[in-house]
Design a protein around this motif. Structure first.
Motif, PDB file in Angstrom:
ATOM      1  N   TYR A   1     128.596 -27.844  -2.478  1.00 39.65           N
ATOM      2  CA  TYR A   1     129.803 -27.261  -1.891  1.00 39.65           C
ATOM      3  C   TYR A   1     129.425 -26.077  -1.005  1.00 39.65           C
ATOM      4  O   TYR A   1     129.963 -25.919   0.095  1.00 39.65           O
ATOM      5  CB  TYR A   1     130.776 -26.821  -2.990  1.00 39.65           C
ATOM      6  N   TRP A   2     128.496 -25.250  -1.473  1.00 38.16           N
ATOM      7  CA  TRP A   2     128.065 -24.128  -0.641  1.00 38.16           C
ATOM      8  C   TRP A   2     127.371 -24.642   0.616  1.00 38.16           C
ATOM      9  O   TRP A   2     127.578 -24.098   1.707  1.00 38.16           O
ATOM     10  CB  TRP A   2     127.116 -23.220  -1.419  1.00 38.16           C
ATOM     11  N   CYS A   3     126.526 -25.676   0.484  1.00 38.13           N
ATOM     12  CA  CYS A   3     125.849 -26.231   1.651  1.00 38.13           C
ATOM     13  C   CYS A   3     126.837 -26.707   2.704  1.00 38.13           C
ATOM     14  O   CYS A   3     126.596 -26.561   3.911  1.00 38.13           O
ATOM     15  CB  CYS A   3     124.951 -27.397   1.235  1.00 38.13           C
ATOM     16  N   TYR A   4     127.964 -27.243   2.284  1.00 41.05           N
ATOM     17  CA  TYR A   4     128.961 -27.763   3.213  1.00 41.05           C
ATOM     18  C   TYR A   4     129.869 -26.667   3.766  1.00 41.05           C
ATOM     19  O   TYR A   4     130.353 -26.771   4.886  1.00 41.05           O
ATOM     20  CB  TYR A   4     129.832 -28.799   2.502  1.00 41.05           C
ATOM     21  N   THR A   5     130.132 -25.615   2.990  1.00 44.26           N
ATOM     22  CA  THR A   5     131.211 -24.678   3.347  1.00 44.26           C
ATOM     23  C   THR A   5     130.806 -23.207   3.389  1.00 44.26           C
ATOM     24  O   THR A   5     131.596 -22.376   3.829  1.00 44.26           O
ATOM     25  CB  THR A   5     132.375 -24.801   2.340  1.00 44.26           C
ATOM     26  N   ASP A   6     129.624 -22.832   2.896  1.00 47.41           N
ATOM     27  CA  ASP A   6     129.229 -21.422   2.793  1.00 47.41           C
ATOM     28  C   ASP A   6     130.116 -20.640   1.830  1.00 47.41           C
ATOM     29  O   ASP A   6     130.265 -19.417   1.965  1.00 47.41           O
ATOM     30  CB  ASP A   6     129.271 -20.725   4.157  1.00 47.41           C
TER      31      ASP A   6
ATOM     32  N   LEU B   1     123.989 -21.632 -10.278  1.00 47.84           N
ATOM     33  CA  LEU B   1     124.008 -21.760  -8.820  1.00 47.84           C
ATOM     34  C   LEU B   1     122.831 -21.002  -8.214  1.00 47.84           C
ATOM     35  O   LEU B   1     122.163 -21.496  -7.305  1.00 47.84           O
ATOM     36  CB  LEU B   1     125.328 -21.229  -8.271  1.00 47.84           C
ATOM     37  N   TYR B   2     122.576 -19.796  -8.721  1.00 39.73           N
ATOM     38  CA  TYR B   2     121.448 -19.003  -8.235  1.00 39.73           C
ATOM     39  C   TYR B   2     120.130 -19.746  -8.466  1.00 39.73           C
ATOM     40  O   TYR B   2     119.276 -19.809  -7.570  1.00 39.73           O
ATOM     41  CB  TYR B   2     121.434 -17.657  -8.947  1.00 39.73           C
ATOM     42  N   ALA B   3     119.955 -20.299  -9.654  1.00 38.45           N
ATOM     43  CA  ALA B   3     118.719 -21.013  -9.971  1.00 38.45           C
ATOM     44  C   ALA B   3     118.534 -22.237  -9.079  1.00 38.45           C
ATOM     45  O   ALA B   3     117.428 -22.514  -8.601  1.00 38.45           O
ATOM     46  CB  ALA B   3     118.725 -21.420 -11.444  1.00 38.45           C
ATOM     47  N   ALA B   4     119.627 -22.985  -8.835  1.00 40.34           N
ATOM     48  CA  ALA B   4     119.538 -24.160  -7.972  1.00 40.34           C
ATOM     49  C   ALA B   4     119.241 -23.762  -6.531  1.00 40.34           C
ATOM     50  O   ALA B   4     118.432 -24.404  -5.847  1.00 40.34           O
ATOM     51  CB  ALA B   4     120.843 -24.955  -8.048  1.00 40.34           C
ATOM     52  N   ALA B   5     119.880 -22.687  -6.061  1.00 42.09           N
ATOM     53  CA  ALA B   5     119.635 -22.219  -4.695  1.00 42.09           C
ATOM     54  C   ALA B   5     118.195 -21.727  -4.530  1.00 42.09           C
ATOM     55  O   ALA B   5     117.573 -21.937  -3.485  1.00 42.09           O
ATOM     56  CB  ALA B   5     120.627 -21.107  -4.350  1.00 42.09           C
ATOM     57  N   ASP B   6     117.670 -21.084  -5.549  1.00 44.32           N
ATOM     58  CA  ASP B   6     116.282 -20.624  -5.518  1.00 44.32           C
ATOM     59  C   ASP B   6     115.331 -21.814  -5.421  1.00 44.32           C
ATOM     60  O   ASP B   6     114.319 -21.776  -4.704  1.00 44.32           O
ATOM     61  CB  ASP B   6     116.000 -19.806  -6.777  1.00 44.32           C
ATOM     62  N   ARG B   7     115.671 -22.864  -6.096  1.00 45.10           N
ATOM     63  CA  ARG B   7     114.834 -24.072  -6.094  1.00 45.10           C
ATOM     64  C   ARG B   7     114.721 -24.668  -4.694  1.00 45.10           C
ATOM     65  O   ARG B   7     113.652 -25.159  -4.304  1.00 45.10           O
ATOM     66  CB  ARG B   7     115.445 -25.087  -7.060  1.00 45.10           C
TER      67      ARG B   7
ATOM     68  N   LEU C   1     124.819 -14.637  -2.422  1.00 44.27           N
ATOM     69  CA  LEU C   1     126.240 -14.744  -2.756  1.00 44.27           C
ATOM     70  C   LEU C   1     126.439 -14.742  -4.268  1.00 44.27           C
ATOM     71  O   LEU C   1     127.317 -14.030  -4.793  1.00 44.27           O
ATOM     72  CB  LEU C   1     126.825 -16.023  -2.153  1.00 44.27           C
ATOM     73  N   ALA C   2     125.642 -15.530  -4.991  1.00 45.20           N
ATOM     74  CA  ALA C   2     125.750 -15.567  -6.451  1.00 45.20           C
ATOM     75  C   ALA C   2     125.440 -14.203  -7.057  1.00 45.20           C
ATOM     76  O   ALA C   2     126.120 -13.753  -7.994  1.00 45.20           O
ATOM     77  CB  ALA C   2     124.819 -16.638  -7.020  1.00 45.20           C
TER      78      ALA C   2
ATOM     79  N   LEU D   1     117.362 -12.794 -11.255  1.00 46.83           N
ATOM     80  CA  LEU D   1     118.780 -12.412 -11.293  1.00 46.83           C
ATOM     81  C   LEU D   1     119.084 -11.620 -12.552  1.00 46.83           C
ATOM     82  O   LEU D   1     119.789 -10.602 -12.503  1.00 46.83           O
ATOM     83  CB  LEU D   1     119.652 -13.671 -11.237  1.00 46.83           C
ATOM     84  N   ALA D   2     118.547 -12.056 -13.688  1.00 51.95           N
ATOM     85  CA  ALA D   2     118.793 -11.356 -14.953  1.00 51.95           C
ATOM     86  C   ALA D   2     118.284  -9.926 -14.896  1.00 51.95           C
ATOM     87  O   ALA D   2     118.962  -8.979 -15.338  1.00 51.95           O
ATOM     88  CB  ALA D   2     118.128 -12.113 -16.102  1.00 51.95           C
TER      89      ALA D   2
END
Length: 375
Positions: free
Chosen positions: A119-124, A152-158, A167-168, A197-198
């Motif tokens: 969703y973020w990839c499509y819409t920011d 979401l942060y972990a997936a974006a980092d990947r 954003l997260a 992040l932690a």
């Protein structure tokens, strides 16, 4: 006349904004839409299908570009099709088999987190089902919103999506700016999938309000955050630069974890001691007075006889006291300054009426009033 010209110039901008808003809405509706996809993700343990468009993925992430355009298995057309794949049939050819050009297995990424990432990839923007935590969410466990932000942060980092990671992180900071009562539980949960992040968001909040989190209280939800925290996360907390809590109170917090393991989890004494051994190694007993060691540390039973002797010896080098065995020696004076871990201290020895006076001058933790024995 001039006003009319201004209005005519602004009109295209307003129209453009509306068009962008409409485009964003239309793109959002295409997230995980089988009819608009040529990439099939098989997410989680159950290999749940989640769908995406290759053109969007490679435009947003260099990892997706390399994965889907390179010689990796995921970049090659699939040779077989699954029953869950999108049908590429048209009204003129309803019998064509379903085909996906790319199939990507991500067993360690849950479907919910993957949909939020797409969703973020499509819409920011954040997915609409990621709503801020409510006041009724118990602080003893992370809210669904906090969990979603961490994953979401972990997936974006990947996939090297730094704007999504930012954003997260920003959204999680907002949670603790308005209501930071659950930072300890979220820190424990996030330390595995998103350690940066932690430590950058949750841990500073814990350090600032360490007294609130770690001192004994009647609130069961606040108390359970510390008692149920994993050993690895608890060690990170004890080793951090905690504020507004004395070392004696920190030792009491460790003792409460030991009692929790011993009685509530029914562990044998040796196992309960092993659970807190790492915490005891990180505590600075040199910041405690001799009275605190006698009244708090010694009766706890957490230290062996040899360990207790070492604690008292460190205290003897750290506090103002008289050294009897120096009374018959040649008078001497010295002044030394050192930094040991989190402790900055100065020790001075000078002759007195009944012996040599050893004075210890220390800078306590931020937010903690210096005790009477500190010069």
């Amino acid at each position: 006349m001039e006003r009319e010209e201004v209005e005519e110039e602004e009109a295209p901008l307003q129209s453009g904004d509306a068009t962008l808003g409409l485009l964003s809405s239309q793109l959002a509706s295409m997230v995980d839409d089988r009819e608009c996809a040529d990439v099939e993700f098989l997410a989680g343990d159950q290999a749940t299908p989640v769908y995406a468009a290759k053109v969007v993925l490679i435009a947003r992430s260099p990892v997706f570009r390399a994965l889907l355009n390179g010689s990796f298995r995921e970049g090659l057309p699939t040779t077989t099709s699954s029953s869950s794949s999108v049908s590429c049939s048209t009204p003129a050819s309803p019998s064509l088999p379903p085909v996906f050009w790319h199939s990507v297995a991500v067993p360690d990424l849950e479907p919910r987190a993957l949909r939020h990432l797409l969703y973020w990839c499509y819409t920011d923007a954040l997915h609409p089902d990621m709503s801020a935590p409510s006041d009724v969410d118990p602080p003893s466990v992370p809210s669904q919103f906090e969990r979603d932000l961490v994953h979401l942060y972990a997936a974006a980092d990947r996939y090297l999506l730094e704007p999504c990671m930012q954003l997260a992180e920003d959204e999680l900071r907002k949670v603790y700016q308005s209501n930071g009562t659950g930072a300890m539980a979220t820190f424990d949960m996030a330390l595995g999938p998103a350690p940066e992040l932690a430590k950058s968001v949750c841990l500073p909040d814990i350090c600032t309000y360490a007294g609130w989190y770690l001192q004994d209280c009647e609130d069961p939800e606040r108390r359970e955050q510390w008692l149920n925290m994993s050993p690895a996360a608890a060690e990170e907390v004890v080793a951090a630069d905690l504020q507004n809590i004395s070392e004696a109170d920190l030792f009491r917090a460790i003792q409460r974890r030991y009692m929790h393991h011993l009685h509530h989890q029914s562990l044998p004494q040796s196992a309960a001691l092993e659970k807190v051994a790492g915490l005891l190694r990180r505590i600075e007993t040199r910041l405690m007075t001799g009275q605190e060691i006698r009244e708090v540390v010694e009766p706890s039973g957490l230290l062996s006889a040899d360990e207790l002797i070492r604690v008292y010896r460190r205290a003897a080098c750290s506090h103002s006291f008289v050294v009897p065995h120096l009374t018959d020696t040649t008078a001497r004076d010295f002044d030394d300054r050192a930094t040991v871990g989190k402790v900055v201290w100065r020790i001075s020895v000078s002759p007195g009426e009944t012996g040599h006076q050893v004075q210890f001058i220390i800078e306590p933790r931020p937010g903690v009033d210096p005790p009477s024995w500190v010069s």
